[in-house]
Design a protein around this motif. Sequence first.
Motif, mmCIF file in Angstrom:
data_model
loop_
_atom_site.group_PDB
_atom_site.id
_atom_site.type_symbol
_atom_site.label_atom_id
_atom_site.label_comp_id
_atom_site.label_asym_id
_atom_site.label_seq_id
_atom_site.Cartn_x
_atom_site.Cartn_y
_atom_site.Cartn_z
ATOM 1 N N THR A 1 0.859 -5.627 -33.076
ATOM 2 C CA THR A 1 -0.093 -6.231 -32.987
ATOM 3 C C THR A 1 -0.795 -5.733 -34.163
ATOM 4 N N SER B 1 -1.993 0.089 -29.456
ATOM 5 C CA SER B 1 -2.395 -0.753 -28.301
ATOM 6 C C SER B 1 -1.752 0.139 -27.757
ATOM 7 N N ALA C 1 -5.549 -9.179 -27.831
ATOM 8 C CA ALA C 1 -6.152 -10.286 -28.506
ATOM 9 C C ALA C 1 -6.912 -11.554 -27.915
ATOM 10 N N THR C 2 -4.819 -11.943 -27.427
ATOM 11 C CA THR C 2 -4.619 -12.846 -27.039
ATOM 12 C C THR C 2 -3.431 -13.256 -25.932
ATOM 13 N N GLU D 1 -9.929 -5.327 -26.790
ATOM 14 C CA GLU D 1 -8.731 -5.930 -27.238
ATOM 15 C C GLU D 1 -7.890 -4.979 -27.983
ATOM 16 N N GLN D 2 -8.006 -4.694 -28.577
ATOM 17 C CA GLN D 2 -7.377 -3.673 -29.735
ATOM 18 C C GLN D 2 -6.117 -3.253 -28.379
ATOM 19 N N ARG E 1 -1.293 -9.745 -25.220
ATOM 20 C CA ARG E 1 -1.430 -9.264 -23.414
ATOM 21 C C ARG E 1 0.258 -8.919 -23.506
#
Length: 216
Positions: free
Chosen positions: A159, A163, A91-92, A86-87, A96
């Motif tokens: 983020t 990432s 996560a959303t 997710e990192q 992404r």
Amino acid sequence: MAPYGTLYTWPGNPRIPQSLIAAKMNNLEIVLPEFKFGKDNIDPAWISKFPMAKVPALETHTEPPVYIAESAAIAHYLADVGPAREQLLGATPAERGRIQQWIFHAEEEVMPHVFTGLRPKLGRAVYDAELEAKALSSLERIVKVMEKQLEKSMWLADTEGFSMADLSVAGCLNSGFKLWLNKEWRDKYPKLMEWYNRLSEDANVKEVYGEQVLLE
């Protein structure tokens, strides 16, 4: 623990740091064997796994094994198979999407121009001042966008932590900063360099990048 996979590539390939960092963050051991481009990648047994004969190429030691070519695809896969998923990938849906946007920018707006500047430095092309000037101009277009983005966010995709967006772009710039883009050029983009230095201080990133001796 047995290695998770084998990554075939040539030494110093600037397209693989993000894959190696993602693997480290997901606790995956990756083997980097000696590889001779133009010999090993035309072996019929190797081509049976990687029909396009392109490197880098990843072969996992899973059952069944997974065979992946193309640097961005390899990096995405290694980011997606562990606790840092997710990192690294978001996560959303919004995260992404933004991360993928910057990965595409790295592949299309950063890496080709950095490669143009690096090839003469690596003895892989004859120096051409006109080509270099065009590459710098094209690179500066996306770097100016990055500079504005980093004025309002610590990381490119906005983020909480870094990432694959950051790793993909920084992976492209890393060799450029060491061999082509000198201090005078870098000083024009203070937010870019603050971001790069911040990322480079992460233990996993530092282990892959090695000592940061940038071009004066």
